[in-house]
Write an enzyme that holds these catalytic residues in place. Structure first.
Site, PDB file in Angstrom:
ATOM      1  N   HIS A  61     -69.087  28.272  22.745  1.00 26.36           N
ATOM      2  CA  HIS A  61     -68.313  27.372  23.170  1.00 26.36           C
ATOM      3  C   HIS A  61     -66.714  27.712  23.008  1.00 26.36           C
ATOM      4  O   HIS A  61     -66.479  27.419  22.577  1.00 26.36           O
ATOM      5  CB  HIS A  61     -68.474  25.723  23.118  1.00 26.36           C
ATOM      6  N   HIS A  63     -62.578  28.566  24.915  1.00 29.95           N
ATOM      7  CA  HIS A  63     -62.279  28.601  26.603  1.00 29.95           C
ATOM      8  C   HIS A  63     -60.874  29.763  25.946  1.00 29.95           C
ATOM      9  O   HIS A  63     -59.625  29.128  25.506  1.00 29.95           O
ATOM     10  CB  HIS A  63     -61.393  26.715  26.183  1.00 29.95           C
ATOM     11  N   HIS A 180     -70.508  18.034  29.277  1.00 24.92           N
ATOM     12  CA  HIS A 180     -69.652  17.159  27.959  1.00 24.92           C
ATOM     13  C   HIS A 180     -69.524  15.951  28.958  1.00 24.92           C
ATOM     14  O   HIS A 180     -69.519  15.757  29.628  1.00 24.92           O
ATOM     15  CB  HIS A 180     -68.062  17.972  28.936  1.00 24.92           C
ATOM     16  N   ASP A 308     -65.201  25.525  20.726  1.00 25.00           N
ATOM     17  CA  ASP A 308     -64.895  24.898  21.280  1.00 25.00           C
ATOM     18  C   ASP A 308     -63.629  24.780  21.043  1.00 25.00           C
ATOM     19  O   ASP A 308     -62.929  23.959  21.156  1.00 25.00           O
ATOM     20  CB  ASP A 308     -64.919  23.035  21.259  1.00 25.00           C
TER      21      ASP A 308
END
Length: 432
Positions: A61, A63, A180, A308
């Site tokens: 996970h 970004h 999410h 995350d």
């Protein structure tokens, strides 16, 4: 130690291989980028005494913001951060501009990762077109192009009909829907956990139920569809109960926790004096919820630990708390944080802890890997378990320095990372 070549003898490391259930001091040989059994004395030697060797560390996970938001992070800077953090595989979320909702963008990310050669990137495709929640994206075509799963992360799939359809497809494609989880109406206007501290600080609150209501709904939809659900960044007690219910029913439901929710409570918002480096979604929770999450990890209810990693530009994080974006940069503090929480307190064995960063992400994502076995790709990390270090965001390879762990003292750190037999990092220097 050079990064050139793909053949090595690594001697004297404590090998912790959750794929094979091994925890023993062994010599490991890599030849032409794969693990082999022979111990050719002519190969270059790495003295790894006192270090731990763990295969295929995976963060499912992250970004990386690329394409379209490269001022926050791009595939190159994100890959460097991953290598520095000890990771050999990362799964990139699709909330870029444009959203990764078509096969060509999946293929582009994979090709770019091959060119960079620092980390294996497994793209996650969007569930809905543009992550707008209105129409399913080209899930089958993206799966064919290499999408490892599907998520609208950054947003929930709020429409129950759309989520039902997505879960039905997940069973056919054998890929999870990574949700999410938040109720948009309960979440609206909130900046941090709704509780005593948000009231004291005068900040809009996000109740824990905004998360757990959505998890319960999705569990019911899994019962209806027999689909595959992975719940991202769980933080609420009600969510844990929903996951427990699903597992007891034998449903294909798994869950992850993020290191910052395990290391910090919502009191960090007060300690940081309203700094938005503490602003994350889902928000940091009270200490009692933090401890319940830790216990869920130790009991096995939480399957995976994932960062995350959500980098932002410094100017964005300097905005007032209610206007700043949600997100913490977590790749380069991940290992130290979870080792400090779980090994430092004696809550998990190293084998059990690293299973949540290696074998379990592969299981959740339906991917096979044999660990340190002849013929398996030589992806490994050397870790100094006794390294005591202080988090300095200025030293991050990530473009995002937004972390409330700045100044924290952690124990345990990656000192070398190898992907396909080539060193991508050693002693905090990213190579290539």
């Amino acid at each position: 130690m050079s990064n050139t070549g793909t053949s090595w003898r690594i001697q004297g490391a404590r090998v912790i291989d959750p794929f094979r259930g091994i925890d023993a001091v062994l010599d490991v040989t890599v030849r032409d980028g794969v693990f082999v059994e022979d111990h050719d004395p002519s190969l270059p030697v790495v003295d790894a005494k006192g270090l731990w060797l763990v295969p295929r560390l995976t963060d499912m996970h992250v970004h990386f913001r690329d394409p379209g938001l490269e001022y926050k992070e791009d595939l190159a800077s994100g890959s460097r951060a991953a290598a520095a953090g000890g990771f050999t595989v990362v799964c990139t979320m699709p909330n870029t501009k444009p959203v990764v909702d078509i096969p060509s963008l999946v293929e582009w990310q994979k090709e770019r990762a091959e060119t960079l050669g620092l980390v294996r990137i497994w793209p996650i495709g969007a569930v809905t077109k543009g992550e707008e929640g209105k129409e399913l994206a080209e899930m089958y075509q993206m799966a064919q192009a290499g999408a490892i799963g599907f998520s609208d992360d950054g947003h929930p799939v709020a429409d129950s009909r759309i989520m039902r359809a997505a879960l039905s497809y997940s069973a056919t494609l054998n890929r999870p829907i990574i949700q999410h989880s938040e109720d948009p109406d309960l979440f609206a206007g909130g900046s941090m956990h709704e509780g005593a501290i948000s009231q004291q600080l005068g900040l809009g609150g996000i109740p824990a139920e905004a998360e757990s209501i959505m998890v319960w709904r999705d569990v019911e939809l899994v019962q209806l569809t027999r689909g595959i659900l992975h719940v991202a960044h769980v933080s609420a007690p009600g969510s844990l109960e929903a996951v427990r219910y699903a597992k007891n029913k034998g449903l294909a439901v798994t869950a992850e926790a993020a290191p910052h929710h395990l290391f910090l409570s919502d009191d960090a918002v007060r300690e940081w004096q309203y700094s938005a480096v503490t602003k994350v979604n889902p928000p940091l929770r009270p200490a009692a919820m933090q401890e319940a999450l830790i216990q869920a990890v130790t009991s096995g209810l939480i399957d995976v630990l994932a960062s995350d990693h959500a980098p932002h530009h410094a100017d964005e994080k300097a905005e007032p708390y209610d206007k700043a974006p949600f997100g913490i940069s977590g790749l380069e503090t991940f290992l130290g944080t979870v080792m400090t929480v779980f090994l430092g307190r004696g809550l998990l064995s190293p084998l059990d802890l690293f299973a949540k960063l290696t074998a379990m992400p592969h299981q959740v994502l339906r991917q096979s890997y044999a660990g340190i076995s002849p013929g398996a790709a030589a992806d490994l990390t050397l870790i100094d378990p006794g390294a005591v270090w202080t988090v300095d965001p200025a030293a991050f390879y990530s473009k995002g320095h937004n972390t409330p762990l700045a100044g924290a003292t952690l124990t345990g750190r990656a000192v070398a990372t190898m992907v396909g037999g080539r060193w991508t990092m050693r002693e905090q220097e990213v190579l290539g």
